[in-house]
Each structure stands twice: as C-alpha cells, then as structure tokens.
Design an enzyme around this catalytic site. Structure first.
Site, PDB file in Angstrom:
ATOM      1  N   SER A  46      -2.067  -2.973   1.375  1.00 48.82           N
ATOM      2  CA  SER A  46      -1.305  -3.153   2.379  1.00 48.82           C
ATOM      3  C   SER A  46      -0.673  -4.421   2.720  1.00 48.82           C
ATOM      4  CB  SER A  46      -2.216  -2.616   3.658  1.00 48.82           C
ATOM      5  OG  SER A  46      -2.387  -1.277   3.801  1.00 48.82           O
ATOM      6  N   GLU A 103      -8.495  -5.093  -5.020  1.00 51.93           N
ATOM      7  CA  GLU A 103      -7.638  -3.949  -4.064  1.00 51.93           C
ATOM      8  C   GLU A 103      -8.705  -3.302  -3.479  1.00 51.93           C
ATOM      9  OE1 GLU A 103      -3.477  -2.849  -5.062  1.00 51.93           O
ATOM     10  OE2 GLU A 103      -4.935  -2.001  -6.558  1.00 51.93           O
ATOM     11  N   LYS A 161       4.205   3.000  -8.580  1.00 48.31           N
ATOM     12  CA  LYS A 161       3.384   4.212  -8.717  1.00 48.31           C
ATOM     13  C   LYS A 161       4.308   5.335  -9.085  1.00 48.31           C
ATOM     14  CE  LYS A 161       0.065   2.433  -5.286  1.00 48.31           C
ATOM     15  NZ  LYS A 161      -0.860   2.634  -4.207  1.00 48.31           N
ATOM     16  N   GLY A 209      -2.230   1.201   1.112  1.00 49.00           N
ATOM     17  CA  GLY A 209      -1.635   2.384   1.587  1.00 49.00           C
ATOM     18  C   GLY A 209      -2.075   2.990   3.036  1.00 49.00           C
ATOM     19  N   ASN A 256       3.735  -2.394  -7.943  1.00 52.18           N
ATOM     20  CA  ASN A 256       3.430  -1.218  -8.554  1.00 52.18           C
ATOM     21  C   ASN A 256       4.017  -0.104  -7.937  1.00 52.18           C
ATOM     22  OD1 ASN A 256       2.028   0.992  -9.731  1.00 52.18           O
ATOM     23  ND2 ASN A 256       0.147   0.583  -8.662  1.00 52.18           N
ATOM     24  N   GLU A 267      -6.617   4.518  -7.885  1.00 49.35           N
ATOM     25  CA  GLU A 267      -6.168   6.137  -8.007  1.00 49.35           C
ATOM     26  C   GLU A 267      -6.256   6.472  -9.386  1.00 49.35           C
ATOM     27  OE1 GLU A 267      -2.695   5.068  -4.847  1.00 49.35           O
ATOM     28  OE2 GLU A 267      -2.020   5.029  -6.855  1.00 49.35           O
ATOM     29  N   HIS A 313      -6.702   0.855 -11.715  1.00 51.58           N
ATOM     30  CA  HIS A 313      -6.260   1.094 -10.483  1.00 51.58           C
ATOM     31  C   HIS A 313      -7.099   2.264  -9.757  1.00 51.58           C
ATOM     32  CE1 HIS A 313      -3.802   2.056  -6.986  1.00 51.58           C
ATOM     33  NE2 HIS A 313      -3.448   0.840  -6.995  1.00 51.58           N
TER      34      HIS A 313
END
Length: 269
Positions: free
Chosen positions: A227, A183, A10, A189, A8, A107, A105
């Site tokens: 991660s 996730e 992003k 991240g 991904n 985000e 996702h």
C-alpha cells in the site's frame, strides 16, 4: 545509495492497448520530470514488471529509456527448456527482454504454495541466466498479530542462506544482483500500512541477518512494499533503512508511480 522503485503490474492491464496507454503516460511523465529542475532520476532506478504476455512488448518499448523491465516469476523446473506446460524459464524471460525477475511474492506463496525449496530452485535458475532477483518476504496478519514477524522473515531468508551455501563463489556479486522486498502480506492492496518505525526496524533486522550470512551482504538493498502510494511515499523515503519501494496498484497510474519514484529520488540524496 541508489534507491529503487519497482512497479509490479501483476495481472494488469487487460489489453495491449491499455499497456500502450500506460507506457505512453509513464514515458511522458518521465520526460516532463527530466525537464524540471527537481530531476533526481539518477538517484532512483525505476523498473516495471508486466505480465508475461506483455513482457516482450514492454521491454522493447522501454529499451531506449532508463526504465528497466522485470518478469514476475520464473520456472522452478528448468532454467532453459523442457516439457513443463504453462511454465516460462529464466532463459525465456531474458530473451523477452527482462533483466530482473520478482520471486517469492506472497501471492505466489499463497496461490501456488511455493516452498523454500521451490524458491531456491527459482533463484538458482534466475541468477544462472543473468537475471537479477527481487526476492519478496513478509508475514501474514495472523503472524503479525502473534509477534512472529521476525521469525517468519528469518525462515524466508533461509533461501538466500541456502543459495550461498550451494554457490559461495557468487556471494560477492549478490549485492548488485539480489534485492530483498519486505512486503507484509496484510498490507498488500489493503490500505493498511505499518508505521515507518515498524518498517525501519524490520529492515534493520533483515540487513543485519543478511550481513550475518556474509560480510559482503551488508550493503544489500531492501525495499518496502504494501500500500505504498504518492501520499505516504515521502515518509518512507525519508528513512535511511528503506532503500525504495515495490509498488502494486499505484504503479498502474503513471502520475502516482512517478511521484513515488520522485520521493525516493529526493530521499536518497
């Protein structure tokens, strides 16, 4: 079972030139791997999800390779066209060359407040246009600390259950058209990584929950994301409950991304 490793990208890279460099590196790394005796590429499907502005160019470049291309989202308002400024429909994503899309996702959930109802609309539109769906689920740090992980996951998986209730005729096709990506939000991240044992137990719960919706969903692919990197991929790949990885930052460097794919290629033997 075939493993999946999905990058991904992003909101990266910044320019078309940077995209070309990344694609050149990725294609060269794949070519080098195939020439080596440890090539297990058939056991791991690689896919990348570039930003919308680069989607058509990336999909065109990868057309002659085994690497698939995905969108990062689709519009909830319409599967095709409409007066929805700034949106991109599932039909348009397909026309740009993608065969899959990422939905849900964290985000998107965080910055755009996407609800289960919204995600059900997106899933319906994507599947109606022939797109496969990588559906992301996962808990926040606060929810993890409060031992609410499985409750959160059950609530998020309710989107799949609702889709089945609306379109039961598609149940048998879902194992090849829908992938779940677990996730944990607190691991994306951040460098914080749950133990393989924790991830394995969560994946087992996800698979059992899906199988409870319909017998045919007992073979669903469940990926881990958060991660994942070249250093820890082997440990995740060795666990039979983990069918691959959804990779963020590490997918922006061809070497690390392919190292993760190689780990899961070996792990799927």
């Amino acid at each position: 079972m075939q493993a999946w490793v999905i990058g991904n990208w992003k909101q990266n890279p910044a320019t078309s030139d940077d995209v070309d460099v990344l694609l050149n590196d990725l294609c060269a790394a794949i070519s080098t791997t195939k020439r080596m005796s440890h090539d297990n590429s058939a056991r791991c499907q690689i896919m990348v999800a570039p930003s919308l502005i680069h989607l058509a160019a990336v999909s065109s470049r990868l057309k002659a390779t085994s690497v698939l291309c995905a969108g990062q989202d689709v519009s909830a308002h319409s599967a095709s066209t409409g007066a929805y400024t700034g949106e991109c429909s599932a039909q348009q994503i397909v026309d740009a060359g993608a065969t899959w899309t990422i939905l849900g996702h964290s985000e998107r959930r965080q910055y755009h407040q996407e609800s289960n109802d919204t995600l059900l609309q997106k899933m319906t539109h994507a599947l109606s246009q022939g797109l496969g769906v990588v559906f992301c689920i996962g808990e926040t740090q606060e929810q993890y600390d409060g031992n609410q992980t499985l409750t959160v996951i059950d609530n998020q998986l309710a989107v799949v259950k609702a889709f089945i209730a609306e379109q039961p005729e598609l149940i048998d096709s879902l194992p090849t058209r829908l992938i779940i990506a677990y996730e944990p939000v607190w691991a994306i991240g951040t460098g914080k990584v749950p133990t393989v044992t924790e991830v394995s137990a969560t994946h087992q719960h996800i698979k059992q929950t899906l199988a409870g919706f319909a017998d045919s969903l007992s073979t669903m692919t469940v990926l881990y994301g958060g991660s994942v990197n070249a250093d820890n991929a082997d440990s995740f790949a060795a666990d039979p409950m983990i069918d691959g990885a959804l990779v963020g930052g590490a997918s922006l460097k061809a070497g690390s991304f392919l190292a993760i794919a190689t780990a899961f290629s070996k792990g799927s033997i």
